[in-house]
Write an enzyme that holds these catalytic residues in place. Structure first.
Site, PDB file in Angstrom:
ATOM      1  N   ASP A 119      65.641  52.155 -16.184  1.00 56.39           N
ATOM      2  CA  ASP A 119      64.262  52.613 -16.149  1.00 56.39           C
ATOM      3  C   ASP A 119      63.767  52.659 -17.605  1.00 56.39           C
ATOM      4  O   ASP A 119      64.568  52.613 -18.553  1.00 56.39           O
ATOM      5  CB  ASP A 119      64.223  54.003 -15.502  1.00 56.39           C
ATOM      6  CG  ASP A 119      62.857  54.643 -15.568  1.00 56.39           C
ATOM      7  OD1 ASP A 119      61.869  53.953 -15.289  1.00 56.39           O
ATOM      8  OD2 ASP A 119      62.789  55.837 -15.916  1.00 56.39           O
ATOM      9  N   ASP A 135      60.371  54.664 -18.926  1.00 57.75           N
ATOM     10  CA  ASP A 135      59.803  55.951 -19.334  1.00 57.75           C
ATOM     11  C   ASP A 135      60.803  57.080 -19.127  1.00 57.75           C
ATOM     12  O   ASP A 135      61.384  57.222 -18.046  1.00 57.75           O
ATOM     13  CB  ASP A 135      58.530  56.241 -18.534  1.00 57.75           C
ATOM     14  CG  ASP A 135      57.391  55.300 -18.892  1.00 57.75           C
ATOM     15  OD1 ASP A 135      57.665  54.253 -19.483  1.00 57.75           O
ATOM     16  OD2 ASP A 135      56.234  55.615 -18.565  1.00 57.75           O
TER      17      ASP A 135
END
Length: 401
Positions: free
Chosen positions: A181, A183
């Site tokens: 991922d 953020d």
């Protein structure tokens, strides 16, 4: 059934110095002995060396000779009679990685006690890293990995340490694709919140983001709602946000080390290509998937272009990347922090919840709750010394930091 042959376990203790191992085996070689097993460790300059050899029919001469050798080397020695080799390790073998910052003796006591309570045995313990966290690995046998993971999950929370339990065997060494991922995983913070600061709607966006990451809202719906609040924002704000984005500590080290080892590395994000494309270039990533903000006449329209990368979309991207890389899903690692990462974490061979929300920590294979992304390397069995040695031999690494 023939009785196991007699053996001698020779145990050496004392201050380490060059030549000890060589001279010990010179002595054993005088008696024409084979080596059945050997293990040596050095801790703060103190040596422990154990050698298992067949026992001669008359071993008095060998014992006396070994004691004279030890006296000359100023070492302590213990010679223990027995029979046969080490007992076979029990079925169900696991690697248990423990991360602490700091790692208290009481935590190790509790973890070892919980392992013993399952009927399992700790066969070996060694240190992987002394900073930025203390990381140790325990090799455990005698209980199935899933059961051991369940037993240690509660202990990890109680002792405030991270514990990763993985099955031993070839699969751990066969990992070849890592997908992260972006953020709050690869980078610090949420890009949409940085954009919302420029648009003057940070509080509204942050509330929706938090609810989505906790799993309380459908991600696609929440993304549309948040992006709609950005309508009319000058596209120049994207450039400002790109400049403000900071990598998570250890991110460069993680990617650099994985690439050295021949891994392929990808990112999949519910964020925006306007930022992730730059990360791909900066870090030399192999794969990337994210959403794209629509821009018309230099302004954000409040919409995204194309299909939204949401929770099931992230899992599909992992599967696509693995297929393109020619890597089975069992040889993949996924890292994420939010509820929209759960399908991806559960699809990968190893799912790592990184400083994650509670719902994610509970569902992932393992959780890391320290702010250093490169600690994931320890879950793969690498040591800090190996990472630093590779960096020291690479002039580019020093410039990258």
């Amino acid at each position: 059934m023939d009785a196991a042959p007699r053996t001698l376990l020779v145990k050496i203790f004392g201050k380490d110095h060059p030549g000890i191992t060589s001279s010990l085996f010179d002595v054993l070689g005088e008696y024409g002995l084979d080596v059945i097993d050997i293990e040596q460790t050095v801790t703060r300059g103190r040596l422990t060396l154990c050698v298992l050899v067949p026992a001669p029919r008359e071993d008095g001469g060998l014992r006396a000779r070994l004691h004279r050798w030890a006296d000359g080397e100023r070492l302590d020695i213990e010679i223990i009679s027995g029979s046969g080799d080490n007992r076979p390790r029990g079925e169900g073998r696991s690697h248990v990685t423990v991360l602490g910052h700091p790692l208290a003796a009481s935590a190790i006591s509790a973890i070892a006690g919980r392992i013993a309570a399952t009927g399992a045995n700790i066969d070996r313990i060694f240190r992987l890293a002394k900073y930025p966290v203390t990381a140790i690995e325990l090799q455990v046998s005698g209980v199935e990995t899933d059961k051991l993971r369940g037993e240690l999950a509660g202990e990890a929370a109680a002792q405030r340490v991270d514990i990763a339990v993985q099955p031993a065997g070839l699969l751990r060494r066969s990992k070849r694709l890592v997908v992260m991922d972006v953020d709050s995983t690869l980078i610090q913070g949420e890009v949409i919140e940085l954009l919302a600061e420029h648009a003057g709607c940070l509080d509204e966006v942050a509330d929706v983001t938090a609810a989505a990451m906790r799993g309380e809202l459908d991600f696609a719906e929440s993304l549309r709602a948040r992006v709609a609040l950005l309508a009319g924002l000058d596209a120049a704000a994207i450039d400002a946000v790109r400049e403000k984005v900071e990598l998570t500590p250890g991110a460069r080290t993680l990617v650099r080390t994985l690439k050295r080892l021949g891994y392929q590395v990808g990112i999949v994000s519910g964020g925006f290509t306007q930022v992730t494309d730059v990360l791909v270039e900066r870090l030399g990533l192999d794969y990337s998937a994210a959403n794209t903000l629509e821009v018309v006449d230099g302004k954000l329209t409040g919409k995204v272009v194309g299909e939204i990368v949401d929770r099931p979309g992230k899992a599909r991207m992992l599967e696509r990347f693995a297929a393109e890389a020619g890597v089975p899903l069992s040889a993949t690692v996924a890292i994420g922090d939010g509820a929209n990462d759960l399908d991806m974490l559960n699809t990968a061979g190893l799912g790592v919840a990184f400083n994650a929300k509670p719902v994610v920590r509970e569902a992932a294979d393992t959780a890391v709750n320290v702010p250093f992304l490169d600690t994931v390397l320890f879950l793969l069995g690498l040591t800090r010394e190996e990472v630093e040695a590779a960096d020291a031999a690479d002039p580019k690494a020093a410039k990258q930091g």
